[in-house]
Each structure stands twice: as structure tokens, then as C-alpha cells.
Design an enzyme around this catalytic site. Sequence first.
Site, PDB file in Angstrom:
ATOM      1  N   CYS A  72      -1.477  -8.748  37.630  1.00 47.16           N
ATOM      2  CA  CYS A  72      -0.211  -8.861  36.898  1.00 47.16           C
ATOM      3  C   CYS A  72      -0.280  -8.012  35.633  1.00 47.16           C
ATOM      4  O   CYS A  72       0.671  -7.296  35.308  1.00 47.16           O
ATOM      5  CB  CYS A  72       0.080 -10.318  36.548  1.00 47.16           C
ATOM      6  SG  CYS A  72       1.510 -10.501  35.470  1.00 47.16           S
TER       7      CYS A  72
ATOM      8  N   CYS B  55       0.264 -18.862  36.137  1.00 45.44           N
ATOM      9  CA  CYS B  55       1.595 -19.224  35.641  1.00 45.44           C
ATOM     10  C   CYS B  55       2.579 -19.611  36.733  1.00 45.44           C
ATOM     11  O   CYS B  55       3.471 -20.403  36.504  1.00 45.44           O
ATOM     12  CB  CYS B  55       2.147 -18.116  34.756  1.00 45.44           C
ATOM     13  SG  CYS B  55       2.770 -16.678  35.658  1.00 45.44           S
TER      14      CYS B  55
END
Length: 364
Positions: free
Chosen positions: A106, A204
Site C-alpha cells: 500500500c 486497516c
Amino acid sequence: MEVNNRVVVGMSGGVDSSVTAYLLKEQGFEVIGVTMRVWVDPYGKARDDDKSCCSLKAIHDAKKVAEILGIPHYTVNLSEVFYDKIVKYFIDEYLKGRTPNPCVFCNRFIKFGDLLEKAHELGAYYIATGHYVRKEYDEDRKRYLLKKGLDFKKDQSYMLYRLTQEQLKHALFPLGNYTKEEVRALAEKIGLPVADKRESQEICFIPDNDYKAFIKRQIKKDVKPGEFRDIHGNFLGYHKGIINYTIGQRKGLGLSSDRPLYVVDIDPENNVVIVGHQEDVWGEELISSNNNFISIEKLEEEIKVTAKIRYTAKEDEAIIKPYGDDKVLVRFLRPQRAITPGQSVVFYDGDVVVGGGIIEKKVR
Ligand SMILES: Nc1ncnc2c1ncn2[C@@H]1O[C@H](COP(=O)(O)OP(=O)(O)OP(=O)(O)O)[C@@H](O)[C@H]1O
């Protein structure tokens, strides 16, 4: 793009990125706050709580902080690219019996990829995050260096070892010289409503850290049970599907034995989970692939480093050397517990990140 003093701060609604925006404003930068909406799990529990990275509450918090600081704030929807580049990879890796670390990808592809592009579209040369790391330009090497945050307890350099020179050129990490306590105190002093917000959760986009339920929801079927075998190939019982296991795991195997049993290997082709005793979980040598180097351009010869095999592991002394065309052989001076394919191994020279790669396999 020409250098300018406009910066996009990736604002998660948490205390770190809020203080990042504050510090840059204080330093005279023209700050723009941007919150990415990366993922909403339609079948997950309601995500509008404190813990999620991109819940409505998180966006609201980021907006409130931006208002207090007097900076513009935008929300960008990157959920499609996030799904393609991160979520799919995460699921595929588990289905292959590996244990991925989606955050390192990410950072490379989303935060310092798509979000950096958005920053440029907004006329900003720089992008900043609330990571506890430092960036420096080394005149002799003509390279940007990534260094550990001064708060060693919070250091997040492991998560950023995949960044390229071009990405580092545009990155700012103002929290690198601060401790978490100092950052919280600063947030309180300037009256940010997020000062005592809890630390964000591990990954997340996974509700309640339950990655197994998440994968099953995504692939819309249950995973195939298979066999447990010992290291000599003897059948020991049945497992519930390889996504449920990771190297070094002891709990939840459901096998009885006079000595504790641990997962020591996963064979996805045959859908077999191999278990052994404590001593079988340790290893000294591994091969990493998909390597990225920061302080050097390329690994040309054997060098001494310290290395760690997961975010929470302790670094230990190791020798790294080129292996084949693009792989690296990592030989630790002392055995390491649970070398896990899919996780990253990151190499350091003191507090400087040398580089790192994805663990392919334990060699011995
Ligand atoms: N949804 C998001 N949108 C924009 N930036 C984000 C987002 N999530 C994380 N970031 C950026 O990445 C950094 C590191 O993310 P991480 O999830 O590790 O947060 P953290 O260390 O808990 O920080 P924070 O207290 O700001 O949430 C954040 O400080 C922030 O700058």
C-alpha cells in the site's frame, strides 16, 4: 515537476497525521489535507468506529482537524485501485499458503503511488505522512536514504522499505525526530480533538483483525480442508483450510501430541499443513525475492547487515548476498523463529534502511 512548497498530507483522522499537517504548516509549507477512502467491506461489521482507517468517522475527524488548522481538505476515493493492487494480492497470498504484509505494498503503490499522483494534480511537489521515519539526502552516494524514526519503539521504516528514489524525493516525514509521547502532547497543546485517539488497528481494511472471515466473505466460499502431516510426511489429522494457518502457529491446530506442535511449513499444491516441534520452527537462512534497495543501487556482493523478518521482530546480524538474477540469500548469524513466506525481510546498516524483499522460503 518543479520543486515548490506545497504539500499534500495523507490524513487518516489519527493523531500522527494530524500533527504532521500542523508541523508542516508551522514550517511554512502550504498544506493540503487528503483522506483516501480505500476500502469499505460491505459484509463487514459497521466500520464507522474509531479503529478503521477510512470510516466516515475517520474522514470527519480529518476534516475537523483541517478546519482547526485552517487548511483545505479533500477526500479521494481510491477503493478500486486499492482493491486491484492490495486486497486481491492479500487474498491470493493467503490462498497460496503465505502470510502477506499488505501495508508495504500500500505504501509503495497507493500512498506513494496513486496518492502522490493526486498530490501532483493538486500542484504539490511533496507528499507527507505521519510515519515515524527520517529521510536524508546523501551527497556522496547521490541517493535518498530512509532512516529509522528517532523513537525506536514507533519506528515504521520496515513499512516503507519498498519506496523508490523517485518516491523518496517527493516524501516528507516530519515525525521522524519525535517520540509518540511528544506527538500526543503537541496534539493536546494545540487542541486537536484526536489527541488521545487509540492506535489504529493492524491491517486497516480487516474488521476486528479477523482476516479469515474477511477472506471467506471475499471468495464467497469456504476454504478446502486438507491434511496435517509431520515433517516426515506421516498423516496426523485434518486441517480446516490453509488460510487458517501461519508459520509458528501453535493455537487452534486441534491435534493431540505429547509435545507441543507448531506449523512449520505449508504446501499449497497438496493442501497440506506440516507440523513439527519447537526446534523445527527455527531457521538461519532464507531467500527473498522482489527486492528493493534504498541506500545502494543494487546488491553486487556479500554485505553484513542487521535484518528483521517481520515488523515486530528484533533485528539480528546477517549476511546478505545476491542469489541468481534478482534474489537475495540471507544468512543470519543466529537462528530466527518462524521465517514466514510472504512477510518482508528488511535489511539495515545501523539506522539506515539498506533495502529488503519478500521472503520466498526458509532454506535451512
Ligand atoms: N486513509 C488514509 N488517507 C490518507 N492517508 C492515510 C490514510 N491512512 C493512513 N494514512 C497515512 O499513512 C500514515 C501511516 O498510516 P498508519 O495506518 O500506520 O497510521 P498511524 O501510524 O496510526 O497514524 P495516524 O495516527 O495518523 O492514524 C498516516 O500517518 C497517514 O499519514
